[in-house]
Design an enzyme around this catalytic site. Structure first.
Site, PDB file in Angstrom:
ATOM      1  N   LEU A  53       3.099   3.694  -6.849  1.00 36.58           N
ATOM      2  CA  LEU A  53       4.277   3.201  -6.144  1.00 36.58           C
ATOM      3  C   LEU A  53       4.906   2.129  -7.015  1.00 36.58           C
ATOM      4  O   LEU A  53       4.192   1.373  -7.687  1.00 36.58           O
ATOM      5  CB  LEU A  53       3.912   2.587  -4.781  1.00 36.58           C
ATOM      6  N   ASP A  54       6.228   2.029  -7.003  1.00 36.79           N
ATOM      7  CA  ASP A  54       6.890   0.939  -7.703  1.00 36.79           C
ATOM      8  C   ASP A  54       6.384  -0.391  -7.166  1.00 36.79           C
ATOM      9  O   ASP A  54       6.006  -0.511  -5.997  1.00 36.79           O
ATOM     10  CB  ASP A  54       8.405   0.998  -7.509  1.00 36.79           C
ATOM     11  N   ARG A  55       6.431  -1.386  -8.014  1.00 36.05           N
ATOM     12  CA  ARG A  55       5.984  -2.722  -7.612  1.00 36.05           C
ATOM     13  C   ARG A  55       6.717  -3.214  -6.366  1.00 36.05           C
ATOM     14  O   ARG A  55       6.142  -3.838  -5.486  1.00 36.05           O
ATOM     15  CB  ARG A  55       6.210  -3.700  -8.777  1.00 36.05           C
TER      16      ARG A  55
END
Length: 347
Positions: A155-157
């Site tokens: 997942l993106d940060r």
């Protein structure tokens, strides 16, 4: 697994507490390591080499898999031969402030094979590219008795929500096969300004990565854009969009249920922005003036949440359906959108 190439020590004896630079090495991947990402494999076998340097040599093409260039997310297989360029081990341990602190995260599901957590926004899933540590390093520190913990997906940060971690190698490979074959169901919640067109249910536009100029090491920040269908570097990307029933008529924002059929970097963010409805709070592809207005209402992050995930259990085959509730700051904005007219600057 053992290096099959020479290990030289140029430049004489190393300084106290330091290991000498290594010559080029060839490492053969064994059965137990098959299925790992290249970056994870290298970081486990290059202890003391800064993560940023590992990613840099991968990007530069100095790391080769079976004599060919490879990216950080390349899946290696048993029998692959990996060329590792000369690298010097760090002369001293990382400062204590940089070490990953032990941390557990809210658990959505756990058994002997898989762990599903509710990842908060602002936390990277792994260290690298300027990030000292992420979720996986913190989990390993919190669970020193665990023999195996590996990320199944990313997942993106800035994205919160459901994140899967495998607790066995067999679980990792089976779950990753499901992601690769699009057998999982992944639905995100995203809030965008304006009224999303109800007829626009499928976005099928190719995406291409590019790099902005700059950066201390000459490698700028990576971004993604929609490209032409005949672009050889464009990757076909498909996003399905449904307007959530929680979106009232004539609301200032649309809450969207977004399902991705391909898992490209920043796919949802770029696809929604390409239609003139960038995600609220997105600091890369969004409306910066709108983001400042939303920050005054308490939204200090991107409104993108990995809401639901379905997959077949890697051991039993049972279909598992997980759901992570909206974090409080996102839920509050949905409630505001539902109950009130927008103030000036939010319309």
């Amino acid at each position: 697994m053992s290096p099959t190439g020479p290990e030289a020590r140029p430049g004489g004896a190393p300084a106290p507490g330091a290991e000498a630079a290594l010559a080029v090495r060839l490492i053969e991947v064994d059965d137990e390591s098959g299925g790992q990402r290249l970056d994870n494999f290298l970081m486990r076998h290059l202890k003391g080499v800064p993560k940023t340097h590992v990613y840099r040599v991968i990007r530069s093409g100095e790391v080769r898999v079976n004599k060919g260039r490879a990216s950080a997310d390349t899946r290696i297989e048993a029998g692959d031969r990996i060329r590792v360029p000369p690298m010097r081990i760090a002369e001293r341990p990382e400062p204590a402030a940089q070490a990953a602190p032990a941390r557990e995260f809210p658990i959505l599901f756990e058994d002997d094979h898989v762990l599903a957590i509710d990842k908060p926004a602002g936390v990277a899933v792994h260290g690298g590219s300027g990030v000292s540590f992420g979720v996986i390093e913190q989990l390993r520190r919190a669970r020193p008795q665990a023999r195996f913990l590996e990320l199944v997906h990313r997942l993106d940060r800035e994205t919160s929500g459901v994140l899967l971690v495998a607790k066995r190698r067999s679980a990792l490979t089976r779950l990753q096969d499901q992601f690769r074959e699009r057998e999982t169901g992944k639905t995100y919640l995203a809030l965008v300004p304006g009224q999303w067109p109800a007829r626009l249910k499928v976005i099928d536009l190719p995406l291409r990565k590019f790099t902005l100029p700059g950066g201390e090491d000459g490698a700028g920040e990576r971004r993604v854009r929609v490209t032409d269908r005949d672009d050889p570097e464009g990757m076909r990307s498909i996003t399905l969009v449904r307007i959530s029933p929680a979106t009232p008529p004539d609301a200032a924002f649309s809450l969207l249920e977004v399902t991705i059929k391909t898992g490209r970097t920043h796919q949802i963010r770029v696809h929604l922005a390409s239609q003139g409805h960038a995600i609220a709070g997105d600091d890369k592809y969004g409306d910066f003036e709108l983001n400042r207005s939303l920050a005054k209402r308490g939204l200090k992050r991107m409104f993108l949440h990995a809401w639901r995930l379905q997959f077949d259990h890697p051991a039993t085959g049972e279909r598992i359906a997980l759901e992570a509730p909206l974090p409080g700051e996102l839920d509050a904005l949905v409630g505001f959108n539902h109950s009130q007219s927008p103030p000036t600057g939010l319309a």
